[in-house]
Design a protein around this motif. Structure first.
Motif, mmCIF file in Angstrom:
data_model
loop_
_atom_site.group_PDB
_atom_site.id
_atom_site.type_symbol
_atom_site.label_atom_id
_atom_site.label_comp_id
_atom_site.label_asym_id
_atom_site.label_seq_id
_atom_site.Cartn_x
_atom_site.Cartn_y
_atom_site.Cartn_z
ATOM 1 N N LEU A 1 3.140 4.436 -6.603
ATOM 2 C CA LEU A 1 2.465 5.276 -7.597
ATOM 3 C C LEU A 1 3.469 6.101 -8.385
ATOM 4 O O LEU A 1 3.316 6.302 -9.592
ATOM 5 N N GLN B 1 -8.920 7.233 -2.515
ATOM 6 C CA GLN B 1 -7.549 6.836 -2.888
ATOM 7 C C GLN B 1 -7.448 6.550 -4.390
ATOM 8 O O GLN B 1 -6.455 6.874 -5.031
ATOM 9 N N LEU C 1 -5.210 0.993 -1.765
ATOM 10 C CA LEU C 1 -5.086 2.060 -2.770
ATOM 11 C C LEU C 1 -6.327 2.142 -3.651
ATOM 12 O O LEU C 1 -6.457 3.075 -4.444
ATOM 13 N N ALA D 1 -6.159 8.571 -7.650
ATOM 14 C CA ALA D 1 -4.750 8.761 -8.022
ATOM 15 C C ALA D 1 -4.413 8.024 -9.317
ATOM 16 O O ALA D 1 -3.569 8.485 -10.102
ATOM 17 N N SER E 1 0.813 -1.215 0.000
ATOM 18 C CA SER E 1 0.000 0.000 0.000
ATOM 19 C C SER E 1 0.845 1.263 0.000
ATOM 20 O O SER E 1 0.309 2.363 0.036
ATOM 21 N N ARG E 2 2.165 1.133 -0.033
ATOM 22 C CA ARG E 2 3.002 2.329 0.037
ATOM 23 C C ARG E 2 2.811 3.191 -1.223
ATOM 24 O O ARG E 2 2.717 2.680 -2.336
ATOM 25 N N LYS E 3 2.781 4.485 -0.995
ATOM 26 C CA LYS E 3 2.484 5.406 -2.100
ATOM 27 C C LYS E 3 3.642 5.557 -3.075
ATOM 28 O O LYS E 3 3.446 6.037 -4.187
#
Lengths: 93, 132
Positions: A13, A41, A36, A44, A8-10
């Motif tokens: 992206l 969320q 995400l 994005a 789930s770390r951004k």
């Protein structure tokens, strides 16, 4: 080009943006990455030019979360097709 | 035409659900008639070995045991291997964890990056790396 995300770390992206460039892009969220795909969320991905977002239905159910309407919940048979048939490149982040 | 999926699995069975996901995906890909290789690397090598029977009374509660049983994957690995999936482990990452030399599950082969993993890659259509 299919991106498989299991975290789930951004940062993922940003990596997706760099690696995906202007290519047609789809995303498959599994494990903790389904976070995400929650409302608030998932927008994005649209901003990154991602055409389709899929998420493992079991991962979402195990976490008790409801996915954004823009995210398609899929089972393993569909995931197998996405990975093996539907994309000429698959990148796991 | 059959294709081949290779998965480098870098997670063990209980720190997250990566391993459980990989085995479910492998089952779905095999069911299509495609081939699957799984290379157990890093903490993934902790999935390679035969369970050691525990004699005595474990203080694990029934509820916790039921939860954890979903992450005990030895049976699923042996079933997939019997169905045609290829599993190889990395003996170097086993060595650093003190497990090199323990008995392997049926269908799991001793391996290494330079030989086993490279051979997997030479016949691979799709490669996934699943880990942290």
């Amino acid at each position: 080009m299919l991106f498989l995300l299991n975290k789930s770390r951004k940062d993922c992206l940003e990596e997706l943006r760099i690696l995906g460039g202007d290519e047609d892009k789809a995303v498959l969220l599994v494990g903790d990455a389904v976070y995400l795909g929650l409302p608030g969320q998932a927008g994005a991905f649209e901003n990154l030019g991602v055409d389709e977002v899929f998420a493992d239905a079991d991962s979402a159910a195990a976490r008790g979360v409801a996915l954004d309407d823009s995210v398609a919940a899929v089972g393993f048979e569909r995931m197998a097709r996405l990975i093996m048939d539907d994309h000429d490149q698959v990148i796991s982040l | 035409m059959s294709r081949t999926l290779t998965i480098a699995l870098l997670s063990g069975s209980t720190e997250n659900d990566d391993a459980a996901f990989v085995l479910k995906l492998a089952r779905a890909v095999l069911a299509r008639g495609d081939a699957v290789n799984v290379f157990l690397y890093g903490n993934g090598c902790n999935l390679a070995n035969k369970p050691v029977p525990f004699d005595g009374r474990s203080p694990i509660s029934d509820a916790l045991r039921q939860h954890m049983d979903g992450y005990v994957l030895a049976g699923a690995i042996e079933e997939l291997a019997a169905a045609g999936a290829k599993f190889a482990t990395c003996h170097t990452t086993e060595y650093s964890r003190g497990t090199e030399g323990l008995a392997y599950l049926d269908g799991v082969a001793w391996g290494d990056v330079g030989n086993s993993y490279t051979r997997f890659l030479m016949s691979t259509d799709v490669l996934l790396t699943i880990g942290r």
